[in-house]
Design a protein around this motif. Structure first.
Motif, PDB file in Angstrom:
ATOM      1  N   LEU A  66       0.828  -1.209   0.000  1.00  0.00           N
ATOM      2  CA  LEU A  66       0.000   0.000   0.000  1.00  0.00           C
ATOM      3  C   LEU A  66       0.863   1.261   0.000  1.00  0.00           C
ATOM      4  O   LEU A  66       0.557   2.238  -0.701  1.00  0.00           O
ATOM      5  CB  LEU A  66      -0.932  -0.001   1.214  1.00  0.00           C
ATOM      6  CG  LEU A  66      -2.074  -1.013   1.183  1.00  0.00           C
ATOM      7  CD1 LEU A  66      -2.833  -0.984   2.501  1.00  0.00           C
ATOM      8  CD2 LEU A  66      -3.026  -0.721   0.025  1.00  0.00           C
ATOM      9  N   ASP A  67       1.938   1.246   0.770  1.00  0.00           N
ATOM     10  CA  ASP A  67       2.848   2.381   0.815  1.00  0.00           C
ATOM     11  C   ASP A  67       3.476   2.614  -0.559  1.00  0.00           C
ATOM     12  O   ASP A  67       3.577   3.761  -1.035  1.00  0.00           O
ATOM     13  CB  ASP A  67       3.919   2.133   1.874  1.00  0.00           C
ATOM     14  CG  ASP A  67       4.790   3.349   2.115  1.00  0.00           C
ATOM     15  OD1 ASP A  67       4.211   4.461   2.187  1.00  0.00           O
ATOM     16  OD2 ASP A  67       6.013   3.190   2.243  1.00  0.00           O
ATOM     17  N   THR A  68       3.888   1.522  -1.215  1.00  0.00           N
ATOM     18  CA  THR A  68       4.483   1.626  -2.550  1.00  0.00           C
ATOM     19  C   THR A  68       3.470   2.169  -3.552  1.00  0.00           C
ATOM     20  O   THR A  68       3.794   3.036  -4.380  1.00  0.00           O
ATOM     21  CB  THR A  68       5.000   0.256  -3.007  1.00  0.00           C
ATOM     22  OG1 THR A  68       5.932  -0.229  -2.032  1.00  0.00           O
ATOM     23  CG2 THR A  68       5.687   0.345  -4.356  1.00  0.00           C
ATOM     24  N   LYS A  69       2.234   1.689  -3.484  1.00  0.00           N
ATOM     25  CA  LYS A  69       1.183   2.185  -4.382  1.00  0.00           C
ATOM     26  C   LYS A  69       0.948   3.678  -4.159  1.00  0.00           C
ATOM     27  O   LYS A  69       0.766   4.434  -5.118  1.00  0.00           O
ATOM     28  CB  LYS A  69      -0.121   1.419  -4.160  1.00  0.00           C
ATOM     29  CG  LYS A  69      -0.119   0.023  -4.734  1.00  0.00           C
ATOM     30  CD  LYS A  69      -1.465  -0.659  -4.513  1.00  0.00           C
ATOM     31  CE  LYS A  69      -1.492  -2.048  -5.095  1.00  0.00           C
ATOM     32  NZ  LYS A  69      -2.798  -2.718  -4.881  1.00  0.00           N
ATOM     33  N   GLN A  70       0.960   4.099  -2.896  1.00  0.00           N
ATOM     34  CA  GLN A  70       0.767   5.520  -2.583  1.00  0.00           C
ATOM     35  C   GLN A  70       1.891   6.356  -3.178  1.00  0.00           C
ATOM     36  O   GLN A  70       1.659   7.425  -3.749  1.00  0.00           O
ATOM     37  CB  GLN A  70       0.699   5.711  -1.056  1.00  0.00           C
ATOM     38  CG  GLN A  70       0.402   7.130  -0.641  1.00  0.00           C
ATOM     39  CD  GLN A  70      -0.966   7.593  -1.110  1.00  0.00           C
ATOM     40  OE1 GLN A  70      -1.923   6.838  -1.081  1.00  0.00           O
ATOM     41  NE2 GLN A  70      -1.049   8.830  -1.563  1.00  0.00           N
TER      42      GLN A  70
END
Length: 102
Positions: free
Chosen positions: A81-85
């Motif tokens: 999720l952090d990478t997608k953000q």
């Protein structure tokens, strides 16, 4: 004849004593057999409880390993999720740059 009679009386008394001793020993033997049976039942019960405890321990170990793998999955999902953000933030920056170039 008196000595034979007295010897016979001694033998009869000793025989009675042996019979009484034998009966007492048989009673004690019966009691010991009952005690052995009782101890065997107690042993089997304890053995079954130990086996149940070992099975519970194995189940808890499996549950713990599954729980730990869920923690790992949660950490991985959080990183995803952090990478997608971050990717979304970069795309917005790129869109802003494209908008300024037009």
């Amino acid at each position: 004849m008196a000595t034979l009679s007295s010897q016979l009386n001694v033998i009869v008394e000793k025989t009675k004593n042996l019979i009484q001793l034998c009966e007492a020993l048989q009673e004690e033997n019966d009691l010991l057999k009952l005690e052995v049976q009782s101890l065997q039942v107690a042993f089997e019960t304890t053995k079954a409880k130990v086996q149940q405890g070992e099975e519970k321990l194995k189940a808890m170990a499996v549950a713990k390993s599954l729980d730990e793998s869920n923690v790992d999955k949660d950490a991985i999902n959080e990183k995803i999720l952090d990478t997608k953000q971050k990717i979304n933030d970069f795309v917005r920056e790129i869109d802003k740059c494209i908008g300024l170039l037009k």
